[in-house]
Design an enzyme around this catalytic site. Structure first.
Site, PDB file in Angstrom:
ATOM      1  N   LYS A  24      52.513  42.115  47.078  1.00  0.00           N
ATOM      2  CA  LYS A  24      51.654  43.172  46.275  1.00  0.00           C
ATOM      3  C   LYS A  24      50.520  43.600  46.535  1.00  0.00           C
ATOM      4  O   LYS A  24      50.060  44.862  46.738  1.00  0.00           O
ATOM      5  CB  LYS A  24      51.973  42.857  44.783  1.00  0.00           C
ATOM      6  N   ARG A 125      42.498  45.387  29.513  1.00  0.00           N
ATOM      7  CA  ARG A 125      41.871  44.580  30.743  1.00  0.00           C
ATOM      8  C   ARG A 125      40.554  44.929  30.932  1.00  0.00           C
ATOM      9  O   ARG A 125      40.124  45.965  30.642  1.00  0.00           O
ATOM     10  CB  ARG A 125      42.800  44.727  31.951  1.00  0.00           C
ATOM     11  N   SER A 169      36.962  37.070  41.109  1.00  0.00           N
ATOM     12  CA  SER A 169      37.793  38.114  41.026  1.00  0.00           C
ATOM     13  C   SER A 169      37.892  38.899  42.511  1.00  0.00           C
ATOM     14  O   SER A 169      36.898  39.466  42.954  1.00  0.00           O
ATOM     15  CB  SER A 169      37.471  39.301  40.044  1.00  0.00           C
ATOM     16  N   ASP A 317      47.625  33.591  39.957  1.00  0.00           N
ATOM     17  CA  ASP A 317      49.037  34.146  39.675  1.00  0.00           C
ATOM     18  C   ASP A 317      50.320  33.066  39.542  1.00  0.00           C
ATOM     19  O   ASP A 317      51.262  33.586  39.265  1.00  0.00           O
ATOM     20  CB  ASP A 317      49.323  35.261  40.768  1.00  0.00           C
ATOM     21  N   LYS A 344      44.692  38.559  31.635  1.00  0.00           N
ATOM     22  CA  LYS A 344      45.803  39.235  32.700  1.00  0.00           C
ATOM     23  C   LYS A 344      46.637  40.292  31.925  1.00  0.00           C
ATOM     24  O   LYS A 344      46.591  40.691  30.823  1.00  0.00           O
ATOM     25  CB  LYS A 344      46.768  38.125  33.628  1.00  0.00           C
TER      26      LYS A 344
HETATM   27  C1  S3P Z   1      44.582  40.421  42.858  1.00  0.00           C
HETATM   28  C2  S3P Z   1      43.505  39.823  42.565  1.00  0.00           C
HETATM   29  C3  S3P Z   1      43.649  38.858  40.954  1.00  0.00           C
HETATM   30  C4  S3P Z   1      45.205  38.436  40.718  1.00  0.00           C
HETATM   31  C5  S3P Z   1      46.077  39.840  40.919  1.00  0.00           C
HETATM   32  C6  S3P Z   1      45.984  40.632  42.208  1.00  0.00           C
HETATM   33  C7  S3P Z   1      44.406  41.523  44.163  1.00  0.00           C
HETATM   34  O1  S3P Z   1      43.226  39.611  39.839  1.00  0.00           O
HETATM   35  O2  S3P Z   1      45.436  37.849  39.681  1.00  0.00           O
HETATM   36  O3  S3P Z   1      47.314  39.806  40.464  1.00  0.00           O
HETATM   37  O4  S3P Z   1      45.304  41.772  44.738  1.00  0.00           O
HETATM   38  O5  S3P Z   1      43.189  41.520  44.461  1.00  0.00           O
HETATM   39  P1  S3P Z   1      41.586  39.327  39.711  1.00  0.00           P
HETATM   40  O6  S3P Z   1      40.773  39.696  40.782  1.00  0.00           O
HETATM   41  O7  S3P Z   1      41.504  39.812  38.475  1.00  0.00           O
HETATM   42  O8  S3P Z   1      41.532  37.860  39.390  1.00  0.00           O
END
Ligand code: S3P
Length: 433
Positions: A24, A125, A169, A317, A344
């Protein structure tokens, strides 16, 4: 309408080879960069998961021609770095914070105005962590008390800046790097605690290690995404559910095929090894700058374990399913430094505490994680996904270990990242009975 799925306990070892949906995180990013290229790109093995599809739909609403030439194969006719059409439309990001945050970074430097909105969960969020640094770059961004919808009035006069990631993040880091491509001068992002690095890999950026953390640097106008053919590897975060199931059920052996092996995503394998599972990883090839291969997990022990702050960021995750593992380890297991789980798709600390407690786990909820006293005998119960894909799947893995049937309420949420999850689970159950 909320769907219910009944999980029956596994009556024997799980032995299978599984292919999980495409990643994803990578899918969002290749779609976005293909839209910024000048020319036609192909996205191969693009997942049917709802989140990356929200990114495609938002790009289409920005005037990017997108065609699914066959299932899972997407052609994107890139419009160039400043080619998005913003005319006050409302982009629907669904449940996907990655869509909203990364797009915000790309839209801030375009001409025109636009809204970014999403479902009930996405509207809870936090967005100020992104809006504040974008304002420092000269962008005009408004949130509703720090939450979506986000209103952006783009500017052609964005300026670079230096940012330190106080909260780890990958989404905010990526948004700032993307905004930096359109800004004048240099943009730097310092990560004291590293997070997934797909955006950097795609942009060809190498982090520099400094005493304060990892430093990324780019100069606006020097990087132009090129049309390309992107093949997307299997999602390690989806593979983690089966890997944990294999570690938990005696005699099991599960092989996960064509999975992304980027080290910023595979920390869960280290946790499985600490617990005592046998884990074999074979890197078979590279798709662009992402390693891909096979993971094989065998149950071989269930020692208690500890996860804390720096490690939690790279496991963010996988923590819901690692909580299931902790409930079964022989002794006290601690998962801490994971306050981010509270913001989340649901409050995942609360959601997993409630679900696992109903099933008989001995768990104490902390502000930033859990303490488990294992192994607890789980019994089937009616539990809620809390409208969260990873909670639904983690509780389903717990259901495999429980005595009696477990009913997962809100089972349809798995579609966010793993369409086909229930079918694969049914295949396992048929095999073990
Ligand atoms: C993601 C970053 C993470 C993760 C999310 C996907 C990404 O979130 O939890 O499922 O693709 O950059 P955060 O950036 O809020 O930690």
């Amino acid at each position: 309408m909320s769907e219910r799925y009944t999980v029956r306990p596994a009556s024997g070892p799980l032995r299978a080879s599984v292919r999980v949906p495409a990643d994803k995180s990578i899918a969002h990013r290749v779609a976005l960069l293909a839209a910024w290229a000048e020319g036609s790109s192909e996205l191969i093995d693009f997942p049917h998961s709802r989140d990356p599809r929200s990114t495609l739909a938002s790009l289409a609403a920005l005037g990017v021609p997108i065609e699914e030439t066959r299932p899972g194969q997407i052609r994107v006719q890139g419009v160039g770095l400043r080619g998005f059409r913003l005319h006050g439309q409302r982009l629907w990001c669904g449940n996907s914070a990655t869509t909203m945050r990364l797009l915000a970074g790309m839209l801030i430097g375009q001409r025109g105005e636009v809204w970014l909105d999403g479902d009930e969960s996405l509207r809870r969020r936090p967005m100020e962590r992104l809006a504040a640094p974008l304002r420092r770059m000269g962008g005009s961004v408004q949130t509703r008390d720090g939450l979506p919808p986000i209103y952006i009035q783009g500017t052609a006069r964005l300026k670079g800046g230096g940012f330190r990631m106080e909260v780890p993040s990958a989404q905010v880091k990526s948004a700032l790097l993307l905004a930096g491509l359109l800004a004048e001068g240099e943009t730097t992002v310092l990560e004291p605690i590293p997070t997934r690095d797909h955006t950097e890999r795609l942009l060809g950026l190498e982090p520099v290690q400094t005493p304060e953390g990892w430093l990324l640097r780019l100069v606006g106008g020097t990087i132009r995404p090129q049309p390309d053919r992107y093949q997307i590897p299997g999602d390690p975060s989806a593979a983690a559910f089966w890997a944990v199931a294999a570690a938990l059920i005696p005699g099991s052996q599960i092989e996960l095929l064509e999975v992304g092996l980027n080290p910023t995503r595979t920390a869960f394998l280290e946790v499985l090894r600490r617990v005592g599972a046998e884990v074999e990883v074979v890197c078979e090839r590279w798709l662009g700058r992402e390693p891909v291969g096979r993971i094989c997990v065998r149950a071989a022990g269930l020692h208690p374990f500890r996860i804390d702050a720096p490690e939690s960021a790279l496991l963010i995750d996988e923590l819901p399913v690692l909580a299931v593992l902790a409930s079964q380890a022989q002794g006290e297991s601690w998962i801490t430094g994971a306050r981010e789980l509270r913001v989340k798709e649901s409050d995942r600390i609360r959601a997993m505490t409630e679900g696992l407690r109903r099933m008989g786990a001995r768990v104490e909820e902390l502000e930033d994680g859990w303490v488990f006293e294992g192994p607890a005998r789980l019994r089937g119960a009616e539990v809620s996904s809390c409208a969260d894909h990873r909670v639904a799947m983690a509780l389903a893995i717990a259901g495999l270990l429980a005595e009696g049937e477990t009913v997962i309420e809100g089972a349809e949420w798995v579609e966010i990242s793993y369409p086909g999850f229930w079918q694969t689970l049914a295949r396992f159950q048929a095999m073990s009975s």
